[in-house]
Write an enzyme that holds these catalytic residues in place. Structure first.
Site, PDB file in Angstrom:
ATOM      1  N   GLY A  79      -1.433 -12.145  17.883  1.00 35.68           N
ATOM      2  CA  GLY A  79      -0.031 -12.298  17.525  1.00 35.68           C
ATOM      3  C   GLY A  79       0.623 -10.995  17.098  1.00 35.68           C
ATOM      4  O   GLY A  79       0.093  -9.907  17.328  1.00 35.68           O
ATOM      5  N   GLU A 109      -1.718  -2.392  19.070  1.00 37.98           N
ATOM      6  CA  GLU A 109      -0.903  -2.663  20.253  1.00 37.98           C
ATOM      7  C   GLU A 109       0.568  -2.558  19.866  1.00 37.98           C
ATOM      8  O   GLU A 109       1.250  -1.597  20.216  1.00 37.98           O
ATOM      9  CB  GLU A 109      -1.215  -4.045  20.827  1.00 37.98           C
ATOM     10  CG  GLU A 109      -0.427  -4.374  22.093  1.00 37.98           C
ATOM     11  CD  GLU A 109      -0.585  -5.822  22.519  1.00 37.98           C
ATOM     12  OE1 GLU A 109      -0.327  -6.100  23.695  1.00 37.98           O
ATOM     13  OE2 GLU A 109      -0.929  -6.679  21.684  1.00 37.98           O
TER      14      GLU A 109
END
Length: 246
Positions: A79, A109
């Site tokens: 998430g 990320e």
């Protein structure tokens, strides 16, 4: 394909009345059926999500513990790492550590190397999902190499989510050359529309990767898989037999 680790968030599958246990049992049974039909070995990783609260994360990791001895192998968090702090999930990862549950965790990320450091410090995972922005910090790369932390690299996905502008800008080759344990992965195939074959071909066309690089990454993937050691040995034997025949 000879082995897969499939991850999903059980608490996303209860809207129409399934209990979390029923959701996991259903996927576990389907995995067993798939293994029997195809001969491909597979395991399951149960995910909590960054926007979940502490109770939801604890419920998810407790499911991993409850399904020990089945195809459920490990715990993960995925998430929006940029939008949600880690505090709500520290208790779940502590529970995992105390109950010998292997963990991976998405980081590096949506946020940079500092997110990877934070995740390593508070969650203590054996693997990092993505982790590509670790390349922004040489000291972090050194630490990952020293501690044998494995990065689950997904090149095409990282372009699609704007981690990098183009595949030529992707740090996978830099991470590999630094000696960090890594593998190539598809991420969510329904979104990225790729296979491992196309990802391998992409690394060949852009970074001139050949048999040596792919063999190293594949063996590292097996080494850091969450399956039993006897399964790892069989997988390694199959991979080496195939690569030696090329």
């Amino acid at each position: 394909m000879i082995y897969a680790e499939i991850r999903f968030a059980p608490l996303l599958h209860i809207a129409k009345g399934l209990t979390p246990e029923e959701a996991v049992q259903t996927v576990n049974d389907a995995t067993a059926e798939g293994i029997a039909q195809t001969g491909v070995q597979a395991g399951l990783i149960l995910c909590t999500l960054r926007h979940f609260n502490e109770e939801q994360s604890m419920e998810t990791v407790s499911l991993v513990n409850r399904f020990k001895g089945t195809h459920v192998l490990a715990f993960d968090i995925a998430g929006d790492e940029a939008g949600y702090p880690i505090k709500a999930h520290e208790k779940a990862f502590l529970f995992a550590k105390e109950n010998n549950i292997p963990c991976t965790a998405h980081a590096g990320e949506a946020r940079g190397a500092e997110s990877v450091w934070e995740t390593l410090q508070h969650f203590h995972p054996l693997r990092i999902g993505h982790g590509v922005r670790s390349a922004e910090d040489e000291k972090l790369l050194d630490w990952l190499k020293k501690e044998h932390i494995h990065l689950e690299i997904c090149p095409t996905s990282n372009v699609q989510t704007n981690v990098v502008d183009t595949i030529k800008d992707h740090p996978a080759d830099k991470i590999y050359r630094h000696g960090v344990s890594m593998s190539l992965n598809t991420d969510c195939r329904t979104i990225s529309d790729v296979t491992l074959t196309t990802e391998f071909a992409l690394m060949t066309s852009v970074f001139s990767w050949q048999k040596e690089q792919f063999l190293t990454c594949t063996l590292e993937a097996i080494k850091h898989a969450f399956c039993a050691n006897d399964v790892k040995e069989k997988l390694k034997e199959k991979v080496l037999t195939f690569y030696n025949s090329l």
